[in-house]
Design an enzyme around this catalytic site. Structure first.
Site, PDB file in Angstrom:
ATOM      1  N   GLY A  17       0.756  -1.241  -0.118  1.00  0.00           N
ATOM      2  CA  GLY A  17       0.163   0.177  -0.068  1.00  0.00           C
ATOM      3  C   GLY A  17       0.824   1.196  -0.142  1.00  0.00           C
ATOM      4  O   GLY A  17       0.310   2.242   0.631  1.00  0.00           O
ATOM      5  N   SER A  18       2.012   1.279  -0.547  1.00  0.00           N
ATOM      6  CA  SER A  18       2.699   2.461  -0.636  1.00  0.00           C
ATOM      7  C   SER A  18       2.444   3.576  -1.574  1.00  0.00           C
ATOM      8  O   SER A  18       2.319   4.768  -1.290  1.00  0.00           O
ATOM      9  CB  SER A  18       4.238   2.329  -0.882  1.00  0.00           C
ATOM     10  OG  SER A  18       4.529   1.947  -2.159  1.00  0.00           O
ATOM     11  N   ASN A  19       1.796   3.128  -2.696  1.00  0.00           N
ATOM     12  CA  ASN A  19       0.916   3.909  -3.544  1.00  0.00           C
ATOM     13  C   ASN A  19      -0.272   4.546  -2.831  1.00  0.00           C
ATOM     14  O   ASN A  19      -0.362   5.708  -3.137  1.00  0.00           O
ATOM     15  CB  ASN A  19       0.781   3.139  -4.853  1.00  0.00           C
ATOM     16  CG  ASN A  19       2.039   3.189  -5.732  1.00  0.00           C
ATOM     17  OD1 ASN A  19       2.064   4.158  -6.437  1.00  0.00           O
ATOM     18  ND2 ASN A  19       2.472   2.311  -5.937  1.00  0.00           N
ATOM     19  N   MET A  96      -3.457  -7.427  -6.853  1.00  0.00           N
ATOM     20  CA  MET A  96      -2.912  -8.710  -7.684  1.00  0.00           C
ATOM     21  C   MET A  96      -3.883  -9.519  -8.217  1.00  0.00           C
ATOM     22  O   MET A  96      -3.464 -10.760  -8.312  1.00  0.00           O
ATOM     23  CB  MET A  96      -1.946  -9.539  -6.767  1.00  0.00           C
ATOM     24  CG  MET A  96      -0.800  -8.472  -6.228  1.00  0.00           C
ATOM     25  SD  MET A  96       0.082  -7.651  -7.432  1.00  0.00           S
ATOM     26  CE  MET A  96       1.087  -9.224  -7.852  1.00  0.00           C
ATOM     27  N   ARG A  97      -4.879  -9.209  -8.746  1.00  0.00           N
ATOM     28  CA  ARG A  97      -6.002 -10.002  -9.422  1.00  0.00           C
ATOM     29  C   ARG A  97      -6.444  -9.477 -10.997  1.00  0.00           C
ATOM     30  O   ARG A  97      -6.350  -8.285 -11.152  1.00  0.00           O
ATOM     31  CB  ARG A  97      -7.398  -9.996  -8.639  1.00  0.00           C
ATOM     32  CG  ARG A  97      -6.883 -10.998  -7.615  1.00  0.00           C
ATOM     33  CD  ARG A  97      -8.115 -11.359  -6.800  1.00  0.00           C
ATOM     34  NE  ARG A  97      -7.778 -12.177  -5.513  1.00  0.00           N
ATOM     35  CZ  ARG A  97      -7.625 -13.544  -5.602  1.00  0.00           C
ATOM     36  NH1 ARG A  97      -7.756 -14.051  -6.772  1.00  0.00           N
ATOM     37  NH2 ARG A  97      -7.097 -14.146  -4.582  1.00  0.00           N
ATOM     38  N   LEU A  99      -9.235  -8.685 -13.412  1.00  0.00           N
ATOM     39  CA  LEU A  99     -10.792  -8.629 -13.451  1.00  0.00           C
ATOM     40  C   LEU A  99     -11.250  -9.179 -14.529  1.00  0.00           C
ATOM     41  O   LEU A  99     -10.643  -8.972 -15.645  1.00  0.00           O
ATOM     42  CB  LEU A  99     -11.175  -7.159 -12.763  1.00  0.00           C
ATOM     43  CG  LEU A  99     -10.948  -6.749 -11.536  1.00  0.00           C
ATOM     44  CD1 LEU A  99     -11.087  -5.284 -11.429  1.00  0.00           C
ATOM     45  CD2 LEU A  99     -11.439  -7.837 -10.444  1.00  0.00           C
ATOM     46  N   HIS A 115       1.662   0.005 -12.904  1.00  0.00           N
ATOM     47  CA  HIS A 115       2.417  -1.217 -13.142  1.00  0.00           C
ATOM     48  C   HIS A 115       3.972  -0.661 -13.542  1.00  0.00           C
ATOM     49  O   HIS A 115       4.249   0.166 -14.135  1.00  0.00           O
ATOM     50  CB  HIS A 115       2.031  -1.752 -14.608  1.00  0.00           C
ATOM     51  CG  HIS A 115       2.765  -2.971 -15.031  1.00  0.00           C
ATOM     52  ND1 HIS A 115       2.592  -4.090 -14.355  1.00  0.00           N
ATOM     53  CD2 HIS A 115       3.789  -3.177 -15.970  1.00  0.00           C
ATOM     54  CE1 HIS A 115       3.395  -4.957 -14.961  1.00  0.00           C
ATOM     55  NE2 HIS A 115       4.049  -4.478 -15.858  1.00  0.00           N
ATOM     56  N   ASP A 151      -2.525  -5.838 -17.684  1.00  0.00           N
ATOM     57  CA  ASP A 151      -1.645  -4.706 -17.888  1.00  0.00           C
ATOM     58  C   ASP A 151      -1.818  -4.355 -19.295  1.00  0.00           C
ATOM     59  O   ASP A 151      -0.775  -3.911 -20.056  1.00  0.00           O
ATOM     60  CB  ASP A 151      -0.143  -5.064 -17.585  1.00  0.00           C
ATOM     61  CG  ASP A 151      -0.045  -5.372 -16.232  1.00  0.00           C
ATOM     62  OD1 ASP A 151      -0.780  -4.940 -15.237  1.00  0.00           O
ATOM     63  OD2 ASP A 151       0.683  -6.312 -15.881  1.00  0.00           O
ATOM     64  N   GLU A 180       6.873   6.073  -9.003  1.00  0.00           N
ATOM     65  CA  GLU A 180       5.520   5.459  -9.063  1.00  0.00           C
ATOM     66  C   GLU A 180       4.626   6.472  -8.347  1.00  0.00           C
ATOM     67  O   GLU A 180       3.737   6.640  -8.818  1.00  0.00           O
ATOM     68  CB  GLU A 180       5.668   4.277  -8.596  1.00  0.00           C
ATOM     69  CG  GLU A 180       5.952   3.208  -9.358  1.00  0.00           C
ATOM     70  CD  GLU A 180       5.802   1.782  -8.874  1.00  0.00           C
ATOM     71  OE1 GLU A 180       4.555   1.422  -8.531  1.00  0.00           O
ATOM     72  OE2 GLU A 180       6.291   0.814  -9.034  1.00  0.00           O
TER      73      GLU A 180
HETATM   74  C1  GRF Z   1       3.702  -1.349  -7.308  1.00  0.00           C
HETATM   75  O1  GRF Z   1       5.114  -1.576  -7.767  1.00  0.00           O
HETATM   76  C2  GRF Z   1       3.071  -1.129  -8.467  1.00  0.00           C
HETATM   77  O2  GRF Z   1       3.438  -0.766  -9.487  1.00  0.00           O
HETATM   78  C3  GRF Z   1       2.507  -2.810  -8.706  1.00  0.00           C
HETATM   79  O3  GRF Z   1       2.584  -3.380  -7.625  1.00  0.00           O
HETATM   80  C4  GRF Z   1       3.088  -2.520  -6.530  1.00  0.00           C
HETATM   81  C5  GRF Z   1       2.382  -2.163  -5.395  1.00  0.00           C
HETATM   82  O4  GRF Z   1       3.259  -1.451  -4.379  1.00  0.00           O
HETATM   83  N1  GRF Z   1       1.438  -2.909  -9.511  1.00  0.00           N
HETATM   84  P1  GRF Z   1       2.498  -0.626  -3.124  1.00  0.00           P
HETATM   85  O5  GRF Z   1       1.538  -1.876  -2.680  1.00  0.00           O
HETATM   86  O6  GRF Z   1       1.791   0.329  -3.718  1.00  0.00           O
HETATM   87  O7  GRF Z   1       3.390  -0.512  -2.187  1.00  0.00           O
END
Ligand code: GRF
Length: 233
Positions: A17-19, A96-97, A99, A115, A151, A180
């Site tokens: 969940g860093s994004n 990670m799924r 859809l 991505h 993707d 990102e």
């Molecule tokens: C990121 O590298 C994103 O590009 C990919 O999965 C990772 C998720 O990282 N789809 P986070 O959970 O947001 O830290």
């Protein structure tokens, strides 16, 4: 106190969940927020993102695949939960799924995914390893509209970075992640403050067709504003 809260965002995650965190904190730092996160949904009960959501007082829920007898049943629960949030945009950030078309259709053109590669190169997993194996000089991340193809949807924005001689997958991942986060914040701001559509595989921004993904720092600034002359005809 923020003057406005802007567009409603739902975020789908599976892990760290860093994004999500970068997006939430970035939006919160603004007086006039272009958007705010109305809910986070994880398909993994152990996802670190859920702890972050609790810390930020973002409503969250877990919808686990193995609690449902079929992918279709899981997806209808997910769709119902998303509809309840009434989002303008749905952001897949480490979800990670893949859809199905049925799950995407209710939100067609309103679902984006981040991505870690310069799509269309390196769809799927292990992108950093594959960039090194292909001896590429440039790596990056992409935000694309979600389609049933992994993707594979139209790419809206990208950020690039140089690959150094001594890079390994970990150093690439570490250097890319903050980029990102910048791309995520800028792209969400763009979406929230412009009319961005994706119809039949074609992206338009304020009525102009996008021919190439917007590149952060070249066509798109960190605040989601367009820079220079976009390649639209
Ligand atoms: C990121 O590298 C994103 O590009 C990919 O999965 C990772 C998720 O990282 N789809 P986070 O959970 O947001 O830290």
């Amino acid at each position: 106190m923020a003057k406005t809260d802007g567009a409603r965002l739902a975020v789908l995650v599976s892990g760290r969940g860093s994004n999500f965190e970068a997006l939430h904190l970035g939006l919160h730092a603004l007086d006039d927020r272009p958007a705010h996160i109305v809910g986070l949904i994880s398909d993994q009960p152990q996802a670190l993102a859920l702890e972050k959501a609790e810390r930020f007082a973002v409503p969250s829920q877990v919808i686990e695949r193995n609690r449902y007898e079929s992918k279709a049943a899981f997806e209808s629960a997910l769709v119902a939960a998303l509809k309840t949030l009434e989002p303008n945009w749905i952001v897949l950030a480490g979800f990670m799924r893949v859809l199905s078309a049925d799950a995407i259709a209710p939100f067609a053109g309103r679902m984006i995914n981040i991505h870690p590669s310069l799509l269309p190169k390196h769809r799927g997993l292990h992108t950093h390893e594959r960039v090194l194996a292909a001896r590429e000089a440039v790596h990056g991340a992409s935000i694309h509209f979600v389609t049933p193809e992994l993707d594979g949807g139209p790419v809206l924005s990208q950020v690039t970075m140089a690959v150094e001689d001594n890079d390994d997958p970990d150093t690439l991942a570490k250097r890319l992640l903050p980029l990102e986060h910048r791309l995520m914040r800028a792209t969400v701001a763009l979406l929230a403050t412009n009319e961005v559509k994706c119809v039949h595989g074609e992206i338009t921004i304020n009525g102009q067709v996008l021919r190439q993904p917007l590149r952060l720092g070249h066509d798109l600034d960190d605040h989601g504003q367009r820079m220079g002359q976009p390649d639209t005809r």
